[in-house]
Design an enzyme around this catalytic site. Structure first.
Site, PDB file in Angstrom:
ATOM      1  N   GLU A 141       0.830  -1.191   0.000  1.00  0.00           N
ATOM      2  CA  GLU A 141       0.000   0.000   0.000  1.00  0.00           C
ATOM      3  C   GLU A 141       0.868   1.245   0.000  1.00  0.00           C
ATOM      4  O   GLU A 141       2.013   1.218   0.447  1.00  0.00           O
ATOM      5  CB  GLU A 141      -0.911   0.029   1.232  1.00  0.00           C
ATOM      6  CG  GLU A 141      -1.922  -1.095   1.302  1.00  0.00           C
ATOM      7  CD  GLU A 141      -2.814  -0.983   2.529  1.00  0.00           C
ATOM      8  OE1 GLU A 141      -2.834   0.100   3.141  1.00  0.00           O
ATOM      9  OE2 GLU A 141      -3.468  -1.974   2.864  1.00  0.00           O
ATOM     10  N   HIS A 197      -1.629   4.168   8.932  1.00  0.00           N
ATOM     11  CA  HIS A 197      -2.600   3.097   8.712  1.00  0.00           C
ATOM     12  C   HIS A 197      -2.117   1.882   9.491  1.00  0.00           C
ATOM     13  O   HIS A 197      -1.214   1.166   9.057  1.00  0.00           O
ATOM     14  CB  HIS A 197      -2.735   2.754   7.227  1.00  0.00           C
ATOM     15  CG  HIS A 197      -3.820   1.764   6.938  1.00  0.00           C
ATOM     16  ND1 HIS A 197      -3.955   1.132   5.714  1.00  0.00           N
ATOM     17  CD2 HIS A 197      -4.827   1.285   7.719  1.00  0.00           C
ATOM     18  CE1 HIS A 197      -5.001   0.308   5.748  1.00  0.00           C
ATOM     19  NE2 HIS A 197      -5.546   0.390   6.959  1.00  0.00           N
TER      20      HIS A 197
END
Length: 250
Positions: A141, A197
C-alpha cells in the site's frame, strides 16, 4: 507554527472511510526496551504540475484537513467512473486530504485522478505527494497527501517515511510539512501531518509505538510544534480514547 489561521480537523480516523519545512537528518532515533523508530529523508513522487459529500468549504482563514481510507484504491476503482466522481466531490471540500490504501503498481493513478476528475470538477489546482509501497505481504500500500496548491504548499524535498529498523509497524507512517499560502513565509501557519494506517491485527502494539513515532517526528521538525497524527487507526469509538492516552504523545 504561527497561529494566523485555524485548523479544522474534520474527523479523526476510526476504522475506514472518513477519518480525521524541513525535516532532520537520518539517524535520530527513539528507543526503548523493544524498539527504535527514527525519521529519514525520502523524496516523494509528484504530479507533473504544480449528495454524500460534506458541506463545501468557503475558504477564509480555516484550513480544512481530512483523512480518507479509500479502501483498495486501484485499477478497479479507477474504471468505475461514478466512484471516481464521488471521490472527487468529497476531496474538493478540503485543503489537504491524507489518503490511505492506494493499491496499484502505477505511480500515475493519482495524476490521472487529479487531471480527469478532481481538478476539472473543483475548478482548483490540486497536487499530491506520494509515499513508497509498504507492507510485509505481497499486497503493498501507499500513502499520499492531496492538497490544494492555492491554499497550502509542501516542501517536497523534506517529505519522508518514518524509518522502522525493527519492523514494529506493518506500514511505516508517511510525513509531510505544509505551509499556508497568503501571509509572508515567516509568518504563515505551518504544520506537520503524519499519515498512519495501522494493521488491524496489531492495533494495540502499533498504537503504543505511535508515541515513539510522534516524538521522532517532533525531533526532526526543527521547532515545528504543530504535529498532527491522522489516518486509519483501526479502532472503534470505544477505544478511540486510547489515542489520547499514548505516553509522551502530548
Amino acid at each position: 507554527m504561527q497561529r494566523l489561521v485555524s485548523i479544522a480537523v474534520l474527523v479523526l480516523v476510526v476504522g475506514s472511510g472518513w477519518k480525521f519545512l524541513q525535516d532532520g537528518s537520518p539517524g535520530i532515533s527513539e528507543s526503548d526496551h523493544r524498539s527504535s523508530l527514527a525519521t529519514t529523508a525520502q523524496g516523494s513522487k509528484r504530479t507533473t504540475r504544480g449528495d454524500s459529500a460534506p458541506i463545501a468549504r468557503t475558504g477564509g482563514s480555516t484550513v480544512r484537513i481530512a483523512s480518507f481510507n479509500i479502501q483498495i484504491f486501484g485499477r478497479a476503482k479507477e474504471q468505475n467512473v461514478a466512484a471516481m466522481q464521488t471521490l472527487a466531490s468529497i476531496i474538493q471540500n478540503f485543503d489537504v486530504v491524507a489518503i490511505q490504501e492506494i493499491r496499484v503498481k502505477d505511480d500515475f493513478l493519482l495524476q490521472r485522478f487529479l487531471s480527469t476528475y478532481l481538478n476539472p470538477a473543483s475548478g482548483k489546482s490540486y497536487d499530491y505527494v506520494l509515499g513508497p509501497r509498504l507492507g510485509r505481504s505481497s499486497s503493498k500500500e501507499q500513502y499520499a497527501f492531496i492538497y490544494d496548491t492555492n491554499r497550502v504548499e509542501v516542501d517536497r524535498n523534506h517529505t519522508y517515511t518514518v524509518r522502522d529498523p525493527d519492523d514494529l509497524l506493518h506500514r511505516e507512517p508517511f510525513v509531510a510539512m505544509f505551509r499556508v499560502r497568503g501571509p509572508p513565509p515567516d509568518e504563515a501557519f505551518t504544520f506537520v501531518l503524519v499519515n498512519v494506517h495501522t494493521d488491524p491485527d496489531e492495533v494495540k502494539t502499533e498504537l503504543d509505538d505511535l508515541a515513539k513515532v510522534c516524538r521522532a517526528v517532533r525531533v526532526t521538525a526543527l521547532g515545528e510544534d504543530d504535529v498532527i497524527l491522522l489516518g486509519d487507526f483501526n479502532v472503534d469509538g470505544q477505544h478511540m480514547g486510547e489515542l489520547g492516552k499514548i505516553p509522551g504523545l502530548h
